[in-house]
Write an enzyme that holds these catalytic residues in place. Structure first.
Site, PDB file in Angstrom:
ATOM      1  N   SER A   1       0.857  -1.186   0.000  1.00 28.13           N
ATOM      2  CA  SER A   1       0.000   0.000   0.000  1.00 28.13           C
ATOM      3  C   SER A   1       0.889   1.229   0.000  1.00 28.13           C
ATOM      4  O   SER A   1       2.013   1.191   0.524  1.00 28.13           O
ATOM      5  CB  SER A   1      -0.883   0.012   1.252  1.00 28.13           C
TER       6      SER A   1
ATOM      7  N   TYR B   1      -2.300  -0.910   9.950  1.00 33.10           N
ATOM      8  CA  TYR B   1      -2.260  -1.252   8.527  1.00 33.10           C
ATOM      9  C   TYR B   1      -0.976  -0.747   7.884  1.00 33.10           C
ATOM     10  O   TYR B   1      -0.263  -1.487   7.198  1.00 33.10           O
ATOM     11  CB  TYR B   1      -3.478  -0.644   7.837  1.00 33.10           C
TER      12      TYR B   1
END
Length: 278
Positions: A162, A175
């Protein structure tokens, strides 16, 4: 270099690819794209029902995976239910794939989860589960295939991380940290196995139109804020003025798996429309 040669280097005929998190979203797009390029795809996901449905749908689409001249062949997709947090299950599934489909030439780590909360309000379970899937899962699958790839003289591992791995995000500490861990782990493996011809890279998407992304949209203005930026969350917006489609990410993954990327390893490819201003 002839056009035929370039075309051949863009194909994955005869390759076996293992894709985690393949039942939906980016993982589904990756599985479909690799099959369209001629790969035999072992699609894995812990959602066995969705995975079986995916394999059925892609089998019905298989006639569109055109073969052609110069050794090109249509690919295929096969369902292997798997929870990447289970080390024993990962090792067992990789062994089964290699017995049934052949040696794994390509691994694409897509499986991921997102738990959002202010950093101080994350629970132990939020943190543990996020790392179990996003980081430890990548460790399990990579470890299960990389040794055999090296002994055979090559392979490609792509971790879908990401852009949060490289830029702080509010309410996404677990995350972002887990994705950063997966990126650095992938680079370290790439360094250790470069001499054996195994290439390891990461693709770092930004906002992509998936169920995970839509779960973050709490009101009708949310997509506009993604494009325009949000001062309250320190987001800059997307200069290209569009939210990515899963196919945008899959195409980048596929490139890194082909011979057209044969001199690329230990790299992060940001596919975020310029959102991180990198």
């Amino acid at each position: 270099m002839s056009a035929a040669t370039l075309s051949g280097r863009s194909r994955l005929d005869g390759r076996v690819a293992l894709v985690t998190g393949a039942a939906r979203g980016i993982g589904e797009a990756v599985a479909r794209t690799l099959a369209e390029l001629g790969a035999t795809v072992a699609a894995t996901d812990r959602d066995a029902d969705a995975l079986t449905d995916l394999a059925r749908r892609l089998s019905e689409e298989a006639p569109a995976f055109h073969g052609g001249p110069d050794g090109e062949h249509p690919g295929s997709v096969h369902a292997y239910p798997l929870d990447v947090t289970d080390r024993t299950a990962v090792d067992r599934t990789v062994g089964r794939v290699e017995r049934e489909l052949g040696p794994v030439d390509i691994l694409v780590n897509v499986a991921g989860v997102l738990r959002t909360a202010p950093a101080a309000e994350l629970t132990d379970e939020d943190w543990a589960q996020t790392f179990a899937v996003n980081a430890t899962g990548v460790f399990h699958t990579t470890r299960a295939v990389v040794g055999a790839m090296a002994r055979r003289g090559g392979g490609s591992i792509v971790t879908v991380a990401s852009n949060a791995a490289g830029i702080p995000r509010t309410h996404m500490a677990a995350y972002a940290a887990s994705k950063a861990a997966s990126v650095m782990f992938t680079k370290c493996v790439g360094l250790e196995y470069a001499g054996s011809g195994v290439r390891c890279n990461s693709v770092c998407p930004g906002s992509t139109d998936t169920a995970m992304q839509r779960a973050l949209w709490t009101d009708p203005e949310a997509p506009r804020r993604v494009l325009d930026g949000d001062l309250a969350s320190y987001r800059t917006g997307i200069p290209l003025r569009r939210i990515a489609d899963p196919q945008d990410i899959a195409d980048s993954v596929a490139f890194l798996c082909t011979e057209r990327a044969r001199h690329i390893t230990m790299q992060d490819l940001y596919v975020d429309g310029g959102a991180t201003l990198r």
